[in-house]
Design a protein around this motif. Sequence first.
Motif, PDB file in Angstrom:
ATOM      1  N   ILE A  94      -3.239  11.441 -24.553  1.00  0.00           N
ATOM      2  CA  ILE A  94      -2.382  11.905 -23.457  1.00  0.00           C
ATOM      3  C   ILE A  94      -0.980  12.185 -23.984  1.00  0.00           C
ATOM      4  CG2 ILE A  94      -1.315  11.286 -21.264  1.00  0.00           C
ATOM      5  CD1 ILE A  94      -3.845   9.750 -20.563  1.00  0.00           C
ATOM      6  N   LYS A  95      -0.486  11.298 -24.829  1.00  0.00           N
ATOM      7  CA  LYS A  95       0.836  11.511 -25.427  1.00  0.00           C
ATOM      8  C   LYS A  95       0.860  12.787 -26.250  1.00  0.00           C
ATOM      9  CE  LYS A  95       4.194   9.360 -28.551  1.00  0.00           C
ATOM     10  NZ  LYS A  95       4.481   8.198 -29.427  1.00  0.00           N
ATOM     11  N   ALA A  96      -0.188  13.008 -27.052  1.00  0.00           N
ATOM     12  CA  ALA A  96      -0.248  14.205 -27.886  1.00  0.00           C
ATOM     13  C   ALA A  96      -0.335  15.465 -27.037  1.00  0.00           C
ATOM     14  CB  ALA A  96      -1.449  14.113 -28.833  1.00  0.00           C
ATOM     15  N   ALA A  97      -1.096  15.411 -25.950  1.00  0.00           N
ATOM     16  CA  ALA A  97      -1.228  16.571 -25.072  1.00  0.00           C
ATOM     17  C   ALA A  97       0.101  16.899 -24.401  1.00  0.00           C
ATOM     18  CB  ALA A  97      -2.307  16.310 -24.022  1.00  0.00           C
ATOM     19  N   ALA A  98       0.804  15.872 -23.949  1.00  0.00           N
ATOM     20  CA  ALA A  98       2.103  16.093 -23.301  1.00  0.00           C
ATOM     21  C   ALA A  98       3.111  16.666 -24.282  1.00  0.00           C
ATOM     22  CB  ALA A  98       2.610  14.780 -22.705  1.00  0.00           C
ATOM     23  N   GLU A  99       3.134  16.142 -25.499  1.00  0.00           N
ATOM     24  CA  GLU A  99       4.051  16.658 -26.512  1.00  0.00           C
ATOM     25  C   GLU A  99       3.742  18.116 -26.840  1.00  0.00           C
ATOM     26  OE1 GLU A  99       3.641  13.935 -29.741  1.00  0.00           O
ATOM     27  OE2 GLU A  99       5.026  12.455 -28.875  1.00  0.00           O
ATOM     28  N   LEU A 100       2.447  18.448 -26.864  1.00  0.00           N
ATOM     29  CA  LEU A 100       2.063  19.828 -27.157  1.00  0.00           C
ATOM     30  C   LEU A 100       2.506  20.764 -26.036  1.00  0.00           C
ATOM     31  CD1 LEU A 100       0.684  21.742 -29.115  1.00  0.00           C
ATOM     32  CD2 LEU A 100      -1.505  21.216 -27.996  1.00  0.00           C
ATOM     33  N   LEU A 101       2.473  20.291 -24.801  1.00  0.00           N
ATOM     34  CA  LEU A 101       2.976  21.096 -23.686  1.00  0.00           C
ATOM     35  C   LEU A 101       4.460  21.401 -23.882  1.00  0.00           C
ATOM     36  CD1 LEU A 101       2.824  22.454 -20.933  1.00  0.00           C
ATOM     37  CD2 LEU A 101       3.071  20.202 -19.870  1.00  0.00           C
ATOM     38  N   GLY A 102       5.215  20.409 -24.319  1.00  0.00           N
ATOM     39  CA  GLY A 102       6.627  20.645 -24.584  1.00  0.00           C
ATOM     40  C   GLY A 102       6.837  21.677 -25.678  1.00  0.00           C
TER      41      GLY A 102
END
Length: 277
Positions: free
Chosen positions: A5-13
């Motif tokens: 989830i953290k990696a997905a959110a960072e990728l969105l940024g």
Amino acid sequence: MSDIIKAAAELLGQLRSNKPLVHNITNYVTVNDCANAVLAIGASPIMADDIGEAVDITAISSALVINIGTLNHRTVESMLAAGKKANELGIPVVFDPVGAGASRLRNETTRAILSEIKVSVVRGNMSEISFIAGLNANTKGVDAAEEDIASGDAAQAAVALAVAEKLECVAAITGATDIITDGKRIAAVSNGHKMLSDVTGTGCMTTALVGSFCGAGRDAFVAAVAGIAAMGIAGEIAFENAGSKGTGSFHMAIIDAISRLDEKILFERARINETYR
């Protein structure tokens, strides 16, 4: 907070910051929805399906999405040429085998694309991915058959793993629970709403979102998880805001929700369970 989830959110940024150009050779039923979804998530869409420019456009893009929803021989030529150029330049290719198993043309095109192009991600429903796996697929046109829908998460995971290993790519099966795997990591995404199935093109939009995330990062597994979770979360928010008004308002609310999706919302709402083989 799980690592995925953290990696997905960072990728969105990263996506919203970098605004990758995403080349979509997609179907004419959903092309406008796909373009708007790509724009809403923060990327830049281009839809170039003529053989005279498909290769050139691919060469300047950050990702290529191939969708066989409305096939004709002219666009098949463009798909193959664009895919080969993407492979030559190391550009990720996302493939949506819409209706694979339903007709000889779709079956032959799917086989040609997967034999001539190295795909990074293949995303489809259970029937389509089962066809790619070489299993009996109970296709219902461009939709998954009821038998395949009812097969359960364990069966979906087994089929996705088979395709990921066969093609050495990320395989994603979207449904009530979405299963994504690269053959080693397996993610189950529980976001979404059943009303998404009442709007034509939500699967195509999901694939376009996956392509957008692939254009922003190097890990195709994280990109596929992020794109699929983003669509699921958007569906939930759209239902909360407009579901009672009907499918037309819900349709528009999906794009609204995608456009307002940020790292915080993804953090708070993503329901993703990651396991390892």
